[in-house]
Design a protein around this motif. Structure first.
Motif, PDB file in Angstrom:
ATOM      1  N   GLY A  74       0.810  -1.196   0.000  1.00 58.92           N
ATOM      2  CA  GLY A  74       0.000   0.000   0.000  1.00 58.92           C
ATOM      3  C   GLY A  74       0.852   1.258   0.000  1.00 58.92           C
ATOM      4  N   GLY A  75       0.192   2.400  -0.136  1.00 60.69           N
ATOM      5  CA  GLY A  75       0.905   3.663  -0.133  1.00 60.69           C
ATOM      6  C   GLY A  75       0.058   4.784  -0.662  1.00 60.69           C
ATOM      7  N   LEU A  76       0.721   5.898  -0.912  1.00 64.22           N
ATOM      8  CA  LEU A  76       0.062   7.088  -1.460  1.00 64.22           C
ATOM      9  C   LEU A  76       0.330   7.162  -2.958  1.00 64.22           C
ATOM     10  CD1 LEU A  76      -1.369   9.856  -1.143  1.00 64.22           C
ATOM     11  CD2 LEU A  76       0.888  10.817  -0.616  1.00 64.22           C
ATOM     12  N   VAL A  77      -0.734   7.330  -3.735  1.00 61.68           N
ATOM     13  CA  VAL A  77      -0.593   7.384  -5.187  1.00 61.68           C
ATOM     14  C   VAL A  77      -1.565   8.426  -5.731  1.00 61.68           C
ATOM     15  CG1 VAL A  77      -2.280   5.529  -5.560  1.00 61.68           C
ATOM     16  CG2 VAL A  77      -0.512   5.967  -7.282  1.00 61.68           C
ATOM     17  N   GLN A  78      -1.208   9.039  -6.840  1.00 62.16           N
ATOM     18  CA  GLN A  78      -2.094  10.019  -7.464  1.00 62.16           C
ATOM     19  C   GLN A  78      -3.205   9.320  -8.240  1.00 62.16           C
ATOM     20  OE1 GLN A  78       0.388  12.665  -9.803  1.00 62.16           O
ATOM     21  NE2 GLN A  78       0.551  14.102  -8.101  1.00 62.16           N
ATOM     22  N   SER A  79      -4.303  10.019  -8.414  1.00 59.13           N
ATOM     23  CA  SER A  79      -5.408   9.498  -9.203  1.00 59.13           C
ATOM     24  C   SER A  79      -4.905   9.087 -10.595  1.00 59.13           C
ATOM     25  CB  SER A  79      -6.495  10.573  -9.327  1.00 59.13           C
ATOM     26  OG  SER A  79      -7.599  10.096 -10.053  1.00 59.13           O
ATOM     27  N   GLY A  80      -5.329   7.920 -11.037  1.00 57.42           N
ATOM     28  CA  GLY A  80      -4.872   7.387 -12.314  1.00 57.42           C
ATOM     29  C   GLY A  80      -3.652   6.490 -12.204  1.00 57.42           C
ATOM     30  N   GLY A  81      -3.044   6.458 -11.032  1.00 55.95           N
ATOM     31  CA  GLY A  81      -1.853   5.656 -10.830  1.00 55.95           C
ATOM     32  C   GLY A  81      -2.160   4.197 -10.549  1.00 55.95           C
ATOM     33  N   SER A  82      -1.109   3.432 -10.256  1.00 57.26           N
ATOM     34  CA  SER A  82      -1.224   1.992 -10.038  1.00 57.26           C
ATOM     35  C   SER A  82      -0.472   1.566  -8.786  1.00 57.26           C
ATOM     36  CB  SER A  82      -0.651   1.233 -11.238  1.00 57.26           C
ATOM     37  OG  SER A  82      -1.361   1.524 -12.424  1.00 57.26           O
ATOM     38  N   LEU A  83      -0.943   0.504  -8.207  1.00 55.72           N
ATOM     39  CA  LEU A  83      -0.271  -0.154  -7.081  1.00 55.72           C
ATOM     40  C   LEU A  83      -0.505  -1.650  -7.199  1.00 55.72           C
ATOM     41  CD1 LEU A  83      -1.210   1.973  -3.914  1.00 55.72           C
ATOM     42  CD2 LEU A  83       1.071   1.725  -4.897  1.00 55.72           C
ATOM     43  N   THR A  84       0.425  -2.422  -6.661  1.00 52.88           N
ATOM     44  CA  THR A  84       0.224  -3.862  -6.543  1.00 52.88           C
ATOM     45  C   THR A  84       0.353  -4.257  -5.080  1.00 52.88           C
ATOM     46  OG1 THR A  84       1.067  -4.320  -8.755  1.00 52.88           O
ATOM     47  CG2 THR A  84       1.029  -6.147  -7.199  1.00 52.88           C
ATOM     48  N   LEU A  85      -0.706  -4.817  -4.544  1.00 53.12           N
ATOM     49  CA  LEU A  85      -0.701  -5.310  -3.172  1.00 53.12           C
ATOM     50  C   LEU A  85      -0.320  -6.787  -3.163  1.00 53.12           C
ATOM     51  CD1 LEU A  85      -4.026  -3.715  -1.841  1.00 53.12           C
ATOM     52  CD2 LEU A  85      -1.737  -2.705  -2.030  1.00 53.12           C
ATOM     53  N   SER A  86       0.363  -7.197  -2.112  1.00 54.77           N
ATOM     54  CA  SER A  86       0.728  -8.596  -1.928  1.00 54.77           C
ATOM     55  C   SER A  86       0.139  -9.114  -0.627  1.00 54.77           C
ATOM     56  CB  SER A  86       2.247  -8.762  -1.877  1.00 54.77           C
ATOM     57  OG  SER A  86       2.846  -8.341  -3.082  1.00 54.77           O
ATOM     58  N   CYS A  87      -0.164 -10.399  -0.601  1.00 52.15           N
ATOM     59  CA  CYS A  87      -0.665 -11.078   0.585  1.00 52.15           C
ATOM     60  C   CYS A  87       0.169 -12.339   0.769  1.00 52.15           C
ATOM     61  CB  CYS A  87      -2.138 -11.409   0.426  1.00 52.15           C
ATOM     62  SG  CYS A  87      -2.844 -12.421   1.752  1.00 52.15           S
ATOM     63  N   LEU A  88       1.143 -12.266   1.664  1.00 50.13           N
ATOM     64  CA  LEU A  88       2.021 -13.406   1.938  1.00 50.13           C
ATOM     65  C   LEU A  88       1.388 -14.240   3.040  1.00 50.13           C
ATOM     66  CD1 LEU A  88       4.695 -14.946   1.628  1.00 50.13           C
ATOM     67  CD2 LEU A  88       5.671 -13.357   3.294  1.00 50.13           C
ATOM     68  N   THR A  89       1.258 -15.544   2.796  1.00 52.94           N
ATOM     69  CA  THR A  89       0.562 -16.393   3.752  1.00 52.94           C
ATOM     70  C   THR A  89       1.460 -17.491   4.304  1.00 52.94           C
ATOM     71  OG1 THR A  89      -0.258 -18.055   2.199  1.00 52.94           O
ATOM     72  CG2 THR A  89      -1.528 -16.016   2.388  1.00 52.94           C
ATOM     73  N   SER A  90       1.061 -18.036   5.442  1.00 53.94           N
ATOM     74  CA  SER A  90       1.765 -19.157   6.042  1.00 53.94           C
ATOM     75  C   SER A  90       0.821 -19.872   7.011  1.00 53.94           C
ATOM     76  CB  SER A  90       3.019 -18.679   6.787  1.00 53.94           C
ATOM     77  OG  SER A  90       2.663 -17.780   7.824  1.00 53.94           O
ATOM     78  N   GLY A  91       1.186 -21.083   7.358  1.00 54.92           N
ATOM     79  CA  GLY A  91       0.419 -21.817   8.352  1.00 54.92           C
ATOM     80  C   GLY A  91      -0.705 -22.673   7.816  1.00 54.92           C
TER      81      GLY A  91
END
Length: 115
Positions: free
Chosen positions: A8-25
């Motif tokens: 996550g983070g701060l991004v301007q309108s029209g921008g892109s981000l990639t979220l990750s979900c690392l799992t275990s257990g």
């Protein structure tokens, strides 16, 4: 069972981000994954779903065509690629799975889209 979101983070309108979900257990490759978000002052809402094999996906109408959910079973990780971000996409994003009838959530990652 543990899920840890990042990206996550701060991004301007029209921008892109990639979220990750690392799992275990748990056996990641046998479980579906969902992404949810919680806008400021509102309840948690469904964003996207992917089945265990990565062959079936489903999206909320509000993000259809802009977000893509995926997974890498070899890395025990799910992703949410978010394009064409809008200020209304701002919120805390969570990944979720169900293991032995119990829902598990990560701690969330914050996304802020400025106009």
């Amino acid at each position: 069972v543990q899920l840890v979101e990042s990206g996550g983070g701060l991004v301007q309108s029209g921008g892109s981000l990639t979220l990750s979900c690392l799992t275990s257990g748990f056996t990641f490759s046998s479980h579906h994954i969902k992404w949810y978000r919680q806008p400021p002052g509102k309840g948690r809402e469904f964003v996207a779903y992917i089945n265990a094999g990565g062959t079936v996906t489903n999206y909320a109408d509000s993000i259809q065509g802009r977000f893509t959910i995926s997974r890498d079973n070899a890395k025990n990780t799910a992703y949410l690629r978010m394009n064409s971000l809008k200020p209304e996409d701002t919120g805390d994003y969570y990944c979720n799975t169900v293991h032995w009838s119990t829902q598990y959530w990560g701690q969330g990652t914050q996304v802020t889209v400025s106009s």
